[in-house]
Design a protein around this motif. Sequence first.
Motif, mmCIF file in Angstrom:
data_model
loop_
_atom_site.group_PDB
_atom_site.id
_atom_site.type_symbol
_atom_site.label_atom_id
_atom_site.label_comp_id
_atom_site.label_asym_id
_atom_site.label_seq_id
_atom_site.Cartn_x
_atom_site.Cartn_y
_atom_site.Cartn_z
ATOM 1 N N ALA A 222 13.173 7.018 -6.070
ATOM 2 C CA ALA A 222 13.039 6.476 -7.422
ATOM 3 C C ALA A 222 11.642 5.880 -7.553
ATOM 4 C CB ALA A 222 14.114 5.432 -7.704
ATOM 5 N N TRP A 223 11.350 5.330 -8.727
ATOM 6 C CA TRP A 223 10.018 4.775 -8.979
ATOM 7 C C TRP A 223 9.822 3.411 -8.321
ATOM 8 C CZ3 TRP A 223 13.884 5.859 -12.354
ATOM 9 C CH2 TRP A 223 14.606 4.777 -12.842
ATOM 10 N N SER A 224 10.911 2.796 -7.820
ATOM 11 C CA SER A 224 10.814 1.505 -7.148
ATOM 12 C C SER A 224 11.946 1.396 -6.140
ATOM 13 C CB SER A 224 10.902 0.346 -8.156
ATOM 14 O OG SER A 224 12.205 0.279 -8.710
ATOM 15 N N TRP A 225 11.823 0.465 -5.185
ATOM 16 C CA TRP A 225 12.899 0.249 -4.220
ATOM 17 C C TRP A 225 14.131 -0.300 -4.915
ATOM 18 C CZ3 TRP A 225 12.501 2.928 -0.169
ATOM 19 C CH2 TRP A 225 11.265 3.173 0.438
ATOM 20 N N ALA A 226 13.941 -1.107 -5.934
ATOM 21 C CA ALA A 226 15.095 -1.590 -6.705
ATOM 22 C C ALA A 226 15.807 -0.430 -7.395
ATOM 23 C CB ALA A 226 14.645 -2.632 -7.727
ATOM 24 N N GLY A 227 15.013 0.572 -7.828
ATOM 25 C CA GLY A 227 15.613 1.747 -8.450
ATOM 26 C C GLY A 227 16.488 2.513 -7.481
ATOM 27 N N VAL A 228 16.015 2.692 -6.239
ATOM 28 C CA VAL A 228 16.822 3.378 -5.221
ATOM 29 C C VAL A 228 18.095 2.585 -4.950
ATOM 30 C CG1 VAL A 228 16.880 4.254 -2.863
ATOM 31 C CG2 VAL A 228 14.748 4.356 -4.175
ATOM 32 N N ALA A 229 17.953 1.254 -4.799
ATOM 33 C CA ALA A 229 19.117 0.409 -4.542
ATOM 34 C C ALA A 229 20.112 0.480 -5.693
ATOM 35 C CB ALA A 229 18.667 -1.029 -4.313
ATOM 36 N N GLY A 230 19.607 0.537 -6.915
ATOM 37 C CA GLY A 230 20.488 0.615 -8.070
ATOM 38 C C GLY A 230 21.291 1.907 -8.092
ATOM 39 N N GLU B 156 17.898 2.593 5.221
ATOM 40 C CA GLU B 156 16.506 2.698 5.666
ATOM 41 C C GLU B 156 15.629 3.089 4.491
ATOM 42 O OE1 GLU B 156 16.590 5.659 8.704
ATOM 43 O OE2 GLU B 156 17.446 4.328 10.219
ATOM 44 N N PRO B 157 14.367 2.637 4.485
ATOM 45 C CA PRO B 157 13.671 1.770 5.437
ATOM 46 C C PRO B 157 13.910 0.301 5.122
ATOM 47 C CG PRO B 157 12.137 2.483 3.769
ATOM 48 C CD PRO B 157 13.445 3.154 3.440
ATOM 49 N N ALA B 158 13.127 -0.558 5.764
ATOM 50 C CA ALA B 158 13.315 -1.998 5.586
ATOM 51 C C ALA B 158 13.090 -2.419 4.138
ATOM 52 C CB ALA B 158 12.372 -2.755 6.521
ATOM 53 N N GLU B 159 12.146 -1.759 3.432
ATOM 54 C CA GLU B 159 11.888 -2.112 2.029
ATOM 55 C C GLU B 159 13.141 -1.924 1.174
ATOM 56 O OE1 GLU B 159 7.944 -0.746 3.743
ATOM 57 O OE2 GLU B 159 10.065 -0.187 3.876
ATOM 58 N N LEU B 160 13.917 -0.876 1.481
ATOM 59 C CA LEU B 160 15.144 -0.636 0.724
ATOM 60 C C LEU B 160 16.202 -1.690 1.074
ATOM 61 C CD1 LEU B 160 16.845 1.004 -1.194
ATOM 62 C CD2 LEU B 160 17.342 2.617 0.667
ATOM 63 N N VAL B 161 16.258 -2.089 2.333
ATOM 64 C CA VAL B 161 17.195 -3.155 2.734
ATOM 65 C C VAL B 161 16.892 -4.434 1.958
ATOM 66 C CG1 VAL B 161 17.993 -4.592 4.641
ATOM 67 C CG2 VAL B 161 17.539 -2.153 5.022
ATOM 68 N N ARG B 162 15.620 -4.798 1.886
ATOM 69 C CA ARG B 162 15.245 -6.021 1.171
ATOM 70 C C ARG B 162 15.576 -5.916 -0.321
ATOM 71 N NH1 ARG B 162 10.944 -6.007 5.089
ATOM 72 N NH2 ARG B 162 9.595 -4.751 3.740
ATOM 73 N N ALA B 163 15.374 -4.720 -0.903
ATOM 74 C CA ALA B 163 15.692 -4.536 -2.323
ATOM 75 C C ALA B 163 17.191 -4.681 -2.564
ATOM 76 C CB ALA B 163 15.206 -3.165 -2.794
ATOM 77 N N CYS B 164 18.009 -4.149 -1.662
ATOM 78 C CA CYS B 164 19.467 -4.288 -1.796
ATOM 79 C C CYS B 164 19.869 -5.760 -1.741
ATOM 80 C CB CYS B 164 20.175 -3.504 -0.691
ATOM 81 S SG CYS B 164 20.058 -1.701 -0.843
ATOM 82 N N ARG B 165 19.252 -6.518 -0.843
ATOM 83 C CA ARG B 165 19.578 -7.945 -0.726
ATOM 84 C C ARG B 165 19.166 -8.720 -1.975
ATOM 85 N NH1 ARG B 165 17.503 -8.650 5.566
ATOM 86 N NH2 ARG B 165 19.364 -7.731 6.552
ATOM 87 N N GLY C 107 21.624 -7.962 -4.609
ATOM 88 C CA GLY C 107 22.877 -8.629 -4.295
ATOM 89 C C GLY C 107 22.863 -10.092 -4.702
ATOM 90 N N ARG C 108 21.754 -10.778 -4.453
ATOM 91 C CA ARG C 108 21.650 -12.179 -4.841
ATOM 92 C C ARG C 108 21.672 -12.328 -6.358
ATOM 93 N NH1 ARG C 108 17.926 -12.234 -0.438
ATOM 94 N NH2 ARG C 108 16.157 -11.989 -1.875
ATOM 95 N N ARG C 109 20.989 -11.437 -7.057
ATOM 96 C CA ARG C 109 20.982 -11.504 -8.518
ATOM 97 C C ARG C 109 22.373 -11.245 -9.083
ATOM 98 N NH1 ARG C 109 15.458 -7.941 -8.953
ATOM 99 N NH2 ARG C 109 14.001 -9.620 -8.403
#
Length: 331
Positions: A279-287, A300-309, A312-314
């Motif tokens: 996607a255009w952003s890691w948040a987009g992939v997580a979404g 994977e990778p770590a950037e996607l893990v952080r975006a998922c977290r 999740g908090r939001r």
Amino acid sequence: MLSLLATRRRWPLAELAARLAVSERTVRRDIETLRLLDYPVVTVHGPAGGYQMGPGHTLPPLLFDADQALAVAVALQTAPSSVFGLGEDAARALETLEQVMPARLRAAVESLRLTALPNYWEFSASPIDPETLKVAGTAVRHRHMLRVETRRTDGSRPVPGEADFEPARRLEPHHMVIWAGRWYMVGYEPARSAWRAYRLDRLYLHPPTGISFDPRDLPGGDVALFVMTTHDRGDTPASWQCTGSARFTLPAETVARWAPGGSVVEHLDPEHCRITLGAWSWAGVAGILATFDADLDEVEPAELVRACRRLGRRWAGVTDISEDADLPADP
């Protein structure tokens, strides 16, 4: 018959029947059908007589209504996005049709001028070679066996001696499908006793074999559903700014059915699969991962893990509109 009548001035009845491999009675009946459709087919009497096309036969009468005219306009303007080299020919065809259309239909067609833009969600494949479509379509129509090899993702063809080389195999082509800007062939491989869906642009087609095969019943009977739920159909990840992967607790055929174009689904076991997408952003992939509403791990990778977290908090902070909000229960 129309194409034959347009190639030369006069066709004797017997010669026309022989060329079409039908009876003379069938030729006479079809001639009358053409005349009822306003084609100017003229009978020439005498020993050297036969049939010929009268004046004004360059193009057949165009019996389109407004909706059909718009359908033709859309088809001619969008076809070059999926078939290589059709741009100029499609534009000339549309111009030719407009010139012979009645004013009412010409106005309807001219009102719909399209500008093709890149699709930032569904990444289409590169336009396909018309010769490949011709060979594949002819084989499907006549039920002729094909000999095929699998191309690499860059379109190159492995040669003997290379690690990924596989010899040509026989394929019974049954259907052609276009989905999300990609051409697929659905066929049966006798050597593997298996039905498969193939990306047509990933196949190297050898010259036609002319060998016939008997039609088979596709499992489930629904060719569209078969393609959409097949995870190993030759798709490759699209080029995105951010690309990641995760393991789902879902069957591969379920994820393949709803995964966006340009993603790849790998079967792991009956209850798990891995998806690679971008996607255009890691948040987009997580979404996108969240839309499957399933357990996931091995992200994977770590950037996607952080975006998922972060998401999740939001989402954890989302509250009801009010304490007494009457919201429907989850299905």
